[in-house]
Design an enzyme around this catalytic site. Structure first.
Site, mmCIF file in Angstrom:
data_model
loop_
_atom_site.group_PDB
_atom_site.id
_atom_site.type_symbol
_atom_site.label_atom_id
_atom_site.label_comp_id
_atom_site.label_asym_id
_atom_site.label_seq_id
_atom_site.Cartn_x
_atom_site.Cartn_y
_atom_site.Cartn_z
ATOM 1 N N LYS A 239 -21.404 -9.645 -28.083
ATOM 2 C CA LYS A 239 -22.424 -8.985 -28.895
ATOM 3 C C LYS A 239 -23.559 -9.954 -29.169
ATOM 4 O O LYS A 239 -23.379 -11.006 -29.769
ATOM 5 C CB LYS A 239 -21.888 -8.465 -30.224
ATOM 6 C CG LYS A 239 -22.951 -7.556 -30.846
ATOM 7 C CD LYS A 239 -22.843 -7.350 -32.324
ATOM 8 C CE LYS A 239 -23.338 -8.477 -33.183
ATOM 9 N NZ LYS A 239 -24.823 -8.629 -33.209
ATOM 10 N N GLU B 105 -18.143 -21.763 -34.587
ATOM 11 C CA GLU B 105 -19.145 -22.827 -34.655
ATOM 12 C C GLU B 105 -20.134 -22.390 -35.721
ATOM 13 O O GLU B 105 -20.882 -21.443 -35.515
ATOM 14 C CB GLU B 105 -19.777 -22.988 -33.265
ATOM 15 C CG GLU B 105 -20.398 -24.335 -33.057
ATOM 16 C CD GLU B 105 -21.869 -24.282 -33.289
ATOM 17 O OE1 GLU B 105 -22.287 -24.628 -34.427
ATOM 18 O OE2 GLU B 105 -22.601 -23.899 -32.370
ATOM 19 N N CYS C 154 -28.065 -25.495 -36.070
ATOM 20 C CA CYS C 154 -26.899 -25.757 -36.913
ATOM 21 C C CYS C 154 -26.746 -27.261 -37.139
ATOM 22 O O CYS C 154 -26.171 -27.688 -38.116
ATOM 23 C CB CYS C 154 -25.652 -25.163 -36.286
ATOM 24 S SG CYS C 154 -25.491 -25.551 -34.556
ATOM 25 N N GLU D 294 -27.409 -24.877 -46.586
ATOM 26 C CA GLU D 294 -28.084 -24.833 -45.287
ATOM 27 C C GLU D 294 -29.343 -23.960 -45.419
ATOM 28 O O GLU D 294 -29.255 -22.784 -45.749
ATOM 29 C CB GLU D 294 -27.157 -24.240 -44.226
ATOM 30 C CG GLU D 294 -27.791 -24.219 -42.849
ATOM 31 C CD GLU D 294 -26.827 -23.751 -41.757
ATOM 32 O OE1 GLU D 294 -26.245 -22.679 -41.901
ATOM 33 O OE2 GLU D 294 -26.687 -24.483 -40.752
#
Ligand code: NAI
Ligand code: MG
Length: 503
Positions: A200, A275, A309, A406
């Site tokens: 997806k 991840e 990331c 983050e």
């Protein structure tokens, strides 16, 4: 038609029509619309204009795709091919990516907003290279011959060995920050090891994955081996992660959704690899090469607009070079040329979406409210598209949200430290994440000491954001489970079978 400004590259005719027509999804080798008939809009993040439409998959499309992958896995021909035949197809996908570099780079730039120069030089060739690297593993997935003693059966003899076999049907859910590269990171190892996949794509960036699916067909990948879905997290991603027909789920994205994926896998105990996010420390010591450290700290946070990331978003600078580094970094930030990704002069594009723009500017507001000060940037850039100025925050305290959470934008929080000591290491490790880290020093002893004590999956010394298919990548703590790339990733996609024969 997708309009571009005069300063931008003129779009390849294939790209024009690819974007201009509503895209379908690939299920069982057929290009199909969503069963519900629903589509969603694709935006150009540089202008906020709608440039195309993709299918909005839901549970019924997911079910069809998983069944198609199951059929391909159970019935072949893919799973019965020799390793060498599989290797050739995976290699050929890499070659086709290279042959279509300009088209893929344009699609990626248009969809995600990233500079075309970067897409051409990094995203596309790195994706091709990933397929070629993994293709090589297809012929090297050997088991071991084992010599059991079996203490309770003295004198008897056995011949035992292990086999490595594909896990089966892999659900793969990816984000929007490096769409093509994330497709490659996930698909290449899954295919090299003989699995079938339902992927997806991220709702923000469906284009390159659909184009890649066409290339995979051209490469000779049999029907149903890769099924490519477009749609939203809640309506397409969630039913995929929970589908009992999938043996494994591989996810890249937020830590928040990573936890939902783990929950969704509970019913049937799917294999899970994750991840996730990061808040990586980048540490500059007094004895660094100052110029390189400034450029390195800038690359660590501003590359891809900070939508990485691995972003080096917590900058620790030793007091002897603090002023020089912060000033140099702020100057560097002010010099970065912002613009649409399709402008070849652009060094930093827009953020990917309105949501991310609001998220990042929200963090900037919160930082200011808590007492941080912007040495450069500090807010939205212009009033068209989703641009944010590269920002260096100073006067940052460890308890601020901008220091702990983050941000996923071009925002670095700089702090000062006195000594290279336990307290520095404690602060660097004082995060729920553990994805990456950097250190800038000429002292190899300090570099290695720090490298051993940082709780993160990657340590970069006098460099940052270096990736290669041969280098395992992944996180400690809430940055994820398992490693992508390198030989390490193969374990996610292979079962180990023990065969024991009485002689
Ligand atoms: P997200 O984690 O919500 O989305 C990533 C992928 O997961 C997309 O394909 C999305 O459709 C899918 N997804 C969302 N909800 C799901 C669910 N319940 N079940 C299954 N799949 C689901 O990330 P989003 O919303 O795009 O960005 C939010 C924040 O996440 C960013 O600001 C950033 O901090 C972080 N992020 C981290 C990434 C990384 O590379 N580690 C990549 C993208 C985002
Ligand atoms: Mg989300």
């Amino acid at each position: 038609m997708c309009a571009v400004a005069a300063s931008e590259v003129s779009l390849d005719p294939t790209v024009q029509s690819f974007v201009g027509e509503p895209r379908k999804m690939l299920i069982g080798g057929q290009w199909v619309a969503a069963e519900s008939g629903k589509t969603f809009e694709i935006y150009n993040p540089a202008t906020a204009e709608v440039i195309g439409h993709a299918q909005s998959a839901d549970a019924s499309d997911v079910d069809k795709a998983v069944k198609a992958a199951r059929k391909a896995f159970d019935e072949g021909p893919w799973t019965r091919m020799s390793p060498s035949e599989r290797q050739k197809i995976v290699w050929r996908i890499g070659e086709l990516i290279d042959e279509n570099t300009e088209k893929l780079a344009q699609l990626e730039s248009l969809d995600n907003g990233k500079p075309i120069s970067v897409a051409r030089a990094a995203d596309v060739p790195m994706s091709a290279d990933m397929f070629r690297y993994m293709a090589g593993w297809a012929t090297k997935l050997d088991g071991k011959s084992i010599s059991p003693s079996v203490v309770y059966a003295p004198g008897a003899e056995w011949h035992a060995y292990s086999r490595r076999e594909p896990v089966g049907v892999c659900a793969q859910i990816i984000p929007w920050n490096f769409p093509l590269l994330m497709e490659a990171w996930k698909l290449a190892p899954a295919l090299a090891t003989g699995n079938c996949v339902v992927m997806k794509l991220a709702e923000e960036t469906p284009l390159s994955g659909l184009f890649l699916a066409e290339l995979m067909q051209q490469a000779g990948l049999p029907d149903g081996v890769v099924n490519m879905l477009t749609g939203f997290g809640e309506t397409a991603g969630a039913p995929l992660a929970a589908h009992p027909g999938a043996d494994k789920v591989a996810f890249t994205g937020s830590t928040e959704v990573g936890k939902l994926i783990v929950n969704a896998s509970q019913n049937d105990l799917k294999r899970v690899s994750l991840e996730l996010g990061g808040k990586s420390p980048n540490i500059i010591l007094n004895d660094c090469d100052v110029e390189k450290a400034i450029a390195g700290a800038a690359n660590a946070i501003f590359f891809n607009g900070g939508q990485c990331c691995t972003a080096g978003s917590r900058l620790f600078v030793q007091e002897g070079v603090y002023d020089e580094i912060v000033e140099g970094l702020a100057n560097y930030a002010r010099g970065i040329k912002l613009g649409p990704g399709l402008d070849p002069e652009t060094q930093m594009g827009p953020l990917v979406s309105q949501t991310q723009l609001e998220r990042v500017t929200g963090y900037l507001e919160s930082g200011k409210a808590q007492g941080a000060r912007a040495a450069s940037g500090g807010g939205r850039h212009g009033d068209t598209g989703y641009f944010v100025d590269p920002t260096v925050l100073v006067d940052v305290q460890d308890n601020m949200k901008v220091y702990q959470e983050e941000i996923f934008g071009p925002v670095v929080a700089a702090t000062k430290f006195k000594d290279f000591d336990d307290d520095l290491i404690r602060r660097a490790n004082d995060t729920v994440y553990g994805l990456a880290s950097g250190i800038w020093t000429q002292d190899i002893s300090k570099a290695h000491k720090l490298a051993a004590r940082i709780r993160a999956g990657t340590v970069w010394v006098n460099t940052y954001n270096i990736f290669d298919p041969s280098l395992p990548f992944g996180g400690y703590k809430q940055s994820g489970w398992g490693r992508e790339m390198g030989e390490k990733v193969l374990d996610h996609y292979l079962e180990h079978k023990t065969v024991c024969v009485g002689l």
